[in-house]
Design a protein around this motif. Sequence first.
Motif, PDB file in Angstrom:
ATOM      1  N   TRP A  75       0.826  -1.203   0.000  1.00  0.00           N
ATOM      2  CA  TRP A  75       0.000   0.000   0.000  1.00  0.00           C
ATOM      3  C   TRP A  75       0.866   1.261   0.000  1.00  0.00           C
ATOM      4  O   TRP A  75       0.482   2.279  -0.582  1.00  0.00           O
ATOM      5  CB  TRP A  75      -0.962  -0.004   1.189  1.00  0.00           C
TER       6      TRP A  75
ATOM      7  N   THR B 163      -8.230  -3.409  -7.355  1.00  0.00           N
ATOM      8  CA  THR B 163      -8.194  -2.570  -6.161  1.00  0.00           C
ATOM      9  C   THR B 163      -7.022  -1.603  -6.212  1.00  0.00           C
ATOM     10  O   THR B 163      -7.183  -0.395  -5.994  1.00  0.00           O
ATOM     11  CB  THR B 163      -8.095  -3.453  -4.896  1.00  0.00           C
TER      12      THR B 163
ATOM     13  N   LEU C  34     -12.293   0.684  -0.598  1.00  0.00           N
ATOM     14  CA  LEU C  34     -11.534  -0.412  -1.194  1.00  0.00           C
ATOM     15  C   LEU C  34     -10.372  -0.817  -0.309  1.00  0.00           C
ATOM     16  O   LEU C  34     -10.088  -2.010  -0.157  1.00  0.00           O
ATOM     17  CB  LEU C  34     -11.021  -0.011  -2.575  1.00  0.00           C
ATOM     18  N   LYS C  35      -9.717   0.155   0.272  1.00  0.00           N
ATOM     19  CA  LYS C  35      -8.592  -0.152   1.152  1.00  0.00           C
ATOM     20  C   LYS C  35      -9.060  -0.913   2.394  1.00  0.00           C
ATOM     21  O   LYS C  35      -8.457  -1.918   2.793  1.00  0.00           O
ATOM     22  CB  LYS C  35      -7.868   1.143   1.559  1.00  0.00           C
TER      23      LYS C  35
ATOM     24  N   LEU D 272      -1.021  -7.086  -4.416  1.00  0.00           N
ATOM     25  CA  LEU D 272      -2.384  -6.550  -4.318  1.00  0.00           C
ATOM     26  C   LEU D 272      -3.206  -6.923  -5.542  1.00  0.00           C
ATOM     27  O   LEU D 272      -2.654  -7.061  -6.637  1.00  0.00           O
ATOM     28  CB  LEU D 272      -2.343  -5.026  -4.184  1.00  0.00           C
TER      29      LEU D 272
ATOM     30  N   SER E 217     -10.087  -4.506   1.550  1.00  0.00           N
ATOM     31  CA  SER E 217      -9.058  -5.351   0.942  1.00  0.00           C
ATOM     32  C   SER E 217      -8.500  -6.323   1.971  1.00  0.00           C
ATOM     33  O   SER E 217      -8.278  -5.968   3.127  1.00  0.00           O
ATOM     34  CB  SER E 217      -7.924  -4.491   0.377  1.00  0.00           C
TER      35      SER E 217
END
Length: 106
Positions: free
Chosen positions: A3, A57, A100-101, A53, A104
């Motif tokens: 991230w 996303t 979304l974060k 990831l 996830s």
Amino acid sequence: MSWIYIAIASLFEIGWAITLKYSEGFTKIVPSIITIILMILSFWFLSIGLKTLPVGTAYTVWTGLGAVGTVILGVILFKEPIEIRRFFCIGLILAGVIGLKITSAH
């Protein structure tokens, strides 16, 4: 860590979008070179983040953060109009990125 790479890629995306404006259609050499370098760095950090990831996303977060940052800098640097409707829509993009974060698995 992935991230963080996406966040860095987003910062470079904001940078290349802004310098692209200054390049005036790639007619000014220094801003054009800076734009290309920032594009490469942005894609490179995005590609590192994509190692772990999900592509949908990560790409959405990358473009969403880039869009939000570019709008804010557009207002500051280029005196683009500040309208409540624009910022409401930007808020929706930011809410989607945060959603979304949060959802996830990574």
